[in-house]
Enzyme design. Structure first.
Site, PDB file in Angstrom:
ATOM      1  N   SER A   9     -21.568-106.449  22.907  1.00  0.00           N
ATOM      2  CA  SER A   9     -22.620-107.226  23.563  1.00  0.00           C
ATOM      3  C   SER A   9     -22.414-108.691  23.253  1.00  0.00           C
ATOM      4  O   SER A   9     -22.304-109.080  22.082  1.00  0.00           O
ATOM      5  CB  SER A   9     -23.993-106.787  23.047  1.00  0.00           C
ATOM      6  N   HIS A  33     -20.741-105.519  27.406  1.00  0.00           N
ATOM      7  CA  HIS A  33     -22.177-105.247  27.574  1.00  0.00           C
ATOM      8  C   HIS A  33     -22.915-106.559  27.797  1.00  0.00           C
ATOM      9  O   HIS A  33     -22.880-107.465  26.959  1.00  0.00           O
ATOM     10  CB  HIS A  33     -22.677-104.536  26.312  1.00  0.00           C
ATOM     11  N   ASP A  35     -26.478-108.264  28.416  1.00  0.00           N
ATOM     12  CA  ASP A  35     -27.920-108.078  28.260  1.00  0.00           C
ATOM     13  C   ASP A  35     -28.686-109.085  29.111  1.00  0.00           C
ATOM     14  O   ASP A  35     -28.614-110.292  28.869  1.00  0.00           O
ATOM     15  CB  ASP A  35     -28.309-108.273  26.789  1.00  0.00           C
ATOM     16  N   MET A  37     -32.326-110.412  30.152  1.00  0.00           N
ATOM     17  CA  MET A  37     -33.734-110.386  29.715  1.00  0.00           C
ATOM     18  C   MET A  37     -34.517-111.440  30.483  1.00  0.00           C
ATOM     19  O   MET A  37     -34.012-112.534  30.744  1.00  0.00           O
ATOM     20  CB  MET A  37     -33.826-110.685  28.224  1.00  0.00           C
ATOM     21  N   HIS A  66     -27.080-104.367  31.188  1.00  0.00           N
ATOM     22  CA  HIS A  66     -28.293-103.764  30.612  1.00  0.00           C
ATOM     23  C   HIS A  66     -29.471-104.640  31.009  1.00  0.00           C
ATOM     24  O   HIS A  66     -29.669-105.726  30.457  1.00  0.00           O
ATOM     25  CB  HIS A  66     -28.136-103.690  29.082  1.00  0.00           C
ATOM     26  N   MET A  68     -33.072-105.722  30.975  1.00  0.00           N
ATOM     27  CA  MET A  68     -34.350-105.652  30.257  1.00  0.00           C
ATOM     28  C   MET A  68     -35.305-106.573  31.003  1.00  0.00           C
ATOM     29  O   MET A  68     -35.666-107.652  30.534  1.00  0.00           O
ATOM     30  CB  MET A  68     -34.162-106.067  28.801  1.00  0.00           C
ATOM     31  N   MET A 137     -32.231 -96.658  23.025  1.00  0.00           N
ATOM     32  CA  MET A 137     -32.284 -97.880  22.216  1.00  0.00           C
ATOM     33  C   MET A 137     -32.498 -97.506  20.748  1.00  0.00           C
ATOM     34  O   MET A 137     -33.377 -96.696  20.429  1.00  0.00           O
ATOM     35  CB  MET A 137     -33.423 -98.793  22.679  1.00  0.00           C
ATOM     36  N   ASP A 176     -27.721 -98.475  21.491  1.00  0.00           N
ATOM     37  CA  ASP A 176     -27.676 -99.942  21.532  1.00  0.00           C
ATOM     38  C   ASP A 176     -28.664-100.484  20.511  1.00  0.00           C
ATOM     39  O   ASP A 176     -29.870-100.239  20.626  1.00  0.00           O
ATOM     40  CB  ASP A 176     -28.045-100.401  22.953  1.00  0.00           C
TER      41      ASP A 176
END
Ligand code: DX5
Ligand code: ZN
Length: 224
Positions: A9, A33, A35, A37, A66, A68, A137, A176
């Site tokens: 990540s 990966h 992320d 957000m 991913h 979020m 998670m 993760d």
């Protein structure tokens, strides 16, 4: 060939030198990966869509997105259309798991469904046949560098058992959060096969060597 996948990540990489950071780990990594957000679903904000798209397009290795974000139903497929290999959205945030999964799949990416620590496996069990990856998670989503929640391992085992019941599955089981040399075998023993590692990789003086060490440990652990 190893049955395990390591997905570094970049959340805690040096974002000012991101291309260099990615090039340092690319040869040893299975997927990158990413992320995303939105400061709504989690109390933190990262890459906007144009930045994400640039990373997806330029990454030398497949990208594992991913999400979020609070409302993934409308936007998830755009990451697949941008070229992501896999797009994971949160069960807790989705209104229409089935149609969002279908939209990602139609756009050519693998479909991932994620659950936060407080969500039981039973909430998503019925969706297993329509997803390519379940993400459990092992920290509260939002930040890198948190401690691995070993108390999620029974949930990982439960998911592993259910995945193994699917005829001819190619369903990955990802963890993760807090994955390090100290915790990765616990997750593997519980049944995870796909591991996100952020700070353990990028805060290491030798990120690529850290990934190799993790893989060696997984493969040795399997032989014991
Ligand atoms: C946290 C993110 C993780 C994070 C992992 O919400 O989803 O991917 O980057 O970082 P570490 O490995 O440091 O826990
Ligand atoms: Zn993540």
């Amino acid at each position: 060939m190893s049955k395990y996948r390591i997905c570094p990540s970049i959340l805690n990489a040096d974002l000012a030198n991101l291309d260099l950071e990615i090039s340092r780990i690319a040869s040893e990594s299975d997927l990158l990966h990413l992320d995303i957000m939105d400061n709504i679903f989690v109390p933190n904000k990262t890459f906007d869509f144009p930045e994400s798209e640039r990373i997806i397009v330029t990454s030398p290795i497949p990208v594992d997105v991913h999400l979020m974000i609070a409302d993934p139903d409308q936007s998830a497929a755009a990451y697949a259309r941008a070229g992501a290999a896999s797009v994971t959205f949160h069960f807790e945030a989705a209104h229409e798991v089935g149609s969002t999964a279908e939209a990602i799949k139609s756009a050519g990416a693998r479909v991932g469904l994620a659950i936060k620590p407080g969500t039981p496996f039973s909430a998503v069990a019925d969706f297993l046949p329509i997803v390519d990856m379940l993400l459990i998670m092992t920290v509260e989503p939002g930040f890198g560098g948190q401690a691995f929640m070993a108390d999620m391992m029974p949930k990982v085992s439960e998911a592993r058992h259910a995945i193994d019941q699917i005829p001819a599955p190619d369903t990955w089981l990802q963890v993760d959060g807090g994955v390090t040399l100290e915790t990765i075998l616990k997750a593997a023993e519980a049944g995870a096969d796909t591991f996100v590692a952020g700070s353990a990789v990028f805060r290491s003086p030798e990120p690529a060597a850290m990934i190799v060490e993790m893989k060696n440990l997984l493969n040795r652990g399997r032989l014991l």
